[in-house]
Motif scaffolding. Structure first.
Motif, mmCIF file in Angstrom:
data_model
loop_
_atom_site.group_PDB
_atom_site.id
_atom_site.type_symbol
_atom_site.label_atom_id
_atom_site.label_comp_id
_atom_site.label_asym_id
_atom_site.label_seq_id
_atom_site.Cartn_x
_atom_site.Cartn_y
_atom_site.Cartn_z
ATOM 1 N N GLY A 59 32.803 55.866 -94.126
ATOM 2 C CA GLY A 59 33.493 54.821 -94.601
ATOM 3 C C GLY A 59 34.226 54.816 -95.677
ATOM 4 N N LEU A 63 38.290 55.044 -96.981
ATOM 5 C CA LEU A 63 38.983 54.059 -97.639
ATOM 6 C C LEU A 63 39.805 54.963 -98.533
ATOM 7 C CD1 LEU A 63 36.377 51.340 -98.154
ATOM 8 C CD2 LEU A 63 38.436 51.074 -97.044
ATOM 9 N N GLU A 66 42.837 56.525 -96.789
ATOM 10 C CA GLU A 66 43.855 55.468 -96.596
ATOM 11 C C GLU A 66 44.552 55.174 -97.745
ATOM 12 O OE1 GLU A 66 45.138 54.722 -93.281
ATOM 13 O OE2 GLU A 66 43.724 56.682 -93.220
ATOM 14 N N ALA A 67 43.784 54.653 -98.854
ATOM 15 C CA ALA A 67 44.210 53.952 -100.113
ATOM 16 C C ALA A 67 45.306 55.217 -100.836
ATOM 17 C CB ALA A 67 43.209 53.734 -101.050
#
Ligand code: CUA
Length: 330
Positions: A59, A63, A66-67
């Protein structure tokens, strides 16, 4: 990019996003959210802990990636530069390279260490335990039902009965003429393949009484989806008493597991023909032979059954659907 294409792309991205958000709701709501179901054995507890660890690490990675992706898309967007304009040439960055090598190594090491630490408590084995250490129950995956054989020879179908708090060992297998299935009751244990002619073992002790549901987890044919498994955990003395009693309703149980998925719960016919108009049903001998040998699309559901189970089913089918009166036993 031409304007119509750009607009189409934008519309389809927003549609995809909306769809993903709509689907996320039911996914989170069903089955108690993203978590594996509430464990009732040490095996399932350990599986759940590993699940959370892996989900946490992946997870965070998701994140971060993707960020960074969004940041780069926004920060380094075209701004009307010509498509063939060269960007700045960057050669080597030692600290960055060390970092992106070291971090994944550490992550993999943490995952591997956690798995190896937990593995001894998730008791999946290729060999049987010493006699007497565990209550051993044979689990046979068959097209399309589960057959359980207890010490002393008692048989049950689809639903296995287990004593609360006692160490059990499931010997999971399939007859040599059948196909691969996978026994899976998530609140008790992880999946274990039922492979024709081979034995696999899972060991656990259930720590809460109740009925726990599961599903065959290996595609095994037309009625795979209907091949449910369940485990009923009862107090140990109740289990012992049950084991001593002769099988109650073995005929009906067997019918519901082995026949109903294809012939319908009321014998009305489904992917198999209706039993009500069948001439075989009233003829105990013909029925027996059909069960033991199969015919056409019908698998040999009753091959290798003991006589008690065969008589019980023939009797039940005969009484329930036969037009020529009962001729079978059980
Ligand atoms: Cu048995 Cu899928």
């Amino acid at each position: 990019m031409p304007e119509p294409v750009r607009r189409k792309l934008a519309v389809s991205s927003w549609t995809m996003l909306a769809l993903a958000l709509v689907l996320a709701g039911p996914t989170l709501a069903g089955n108690g959210g993203v978590a594996p179901p509430d464990p009732v054995s040490g095996n399932a507890e350990n599986v759940r802990e590993l699940y959370w660890l892996v989900l946490g690490i992946t997870g965070v990675i998701f994140l971060v990636v993707e960020a960074a992706l969004i940041l780069f898309v926004v920060r380094y967007r075209g701004r009307g530069r010509p498509r063939d304009a060269e960007g700045p040439q960057v050669v080597g960055h030692q600290r960055l390279e060390l970092l992106w090598t070291a971090i994944p190594v550490v992550i993999v090491a943490v995952l591997a260490a956690a798995v190896f630490y937990k593995l001894p408590d998730i008791e999946n084995r290729a060999e049987a335990s010493a006699p007497g250490d565990y209550l051993r129950i044979r689990v046979e995956g068959r097209q399309f039902y589960w057959r359980y054989v207890y010490p002393g020879g008692k048989v049950s179908v689809n639903e296995v009965r287990l004593p609360l708090g006692r160490k059990v060992e499931l010997e999971i297998t399939a007859p040599a003429f059948d196909v691969i299935h996978s026994w899976w009751v998530p609140r008790l244990a992880g999946k274990m393949d039922a492979i024709p002619g081979k034995k696999n073992y899972i060991r656990f002790s259930a720590n809460r009484a109740g009925l726990y549901e599961g599903q065959c987890a290996e595609y095994c044919g037309a009625q795979h989806a209907l091949m449910l498994a369940s485990a009923r955990v009862v107090p140990a003395d109740e289990f012992d008493a049950w084991l001593r009693q002769p099988p109650e309703s073995l005929g009906r149980q067997t019918f519901e597991a082995a026949c109903a998925p294809c012939h319908g719960g009321n014998g009305q016919g489904l992917i198999g023909p209706s039993l009500r108009s069948s001439t075989v049903v009233g003829d105990a001998e013909a029925l027996r032979s059909l069960l033991e040998n199969g015919k056409g699309n019908m698998p040999a559901v009753g091959k290798d059954w003991d006589d008690t189970q065969l008589r019980a089913l023939v009797g039940y089918v005969n009484r329930t659907f036969g037009r020529q009166g009962a001729t079978g036993g059980g």
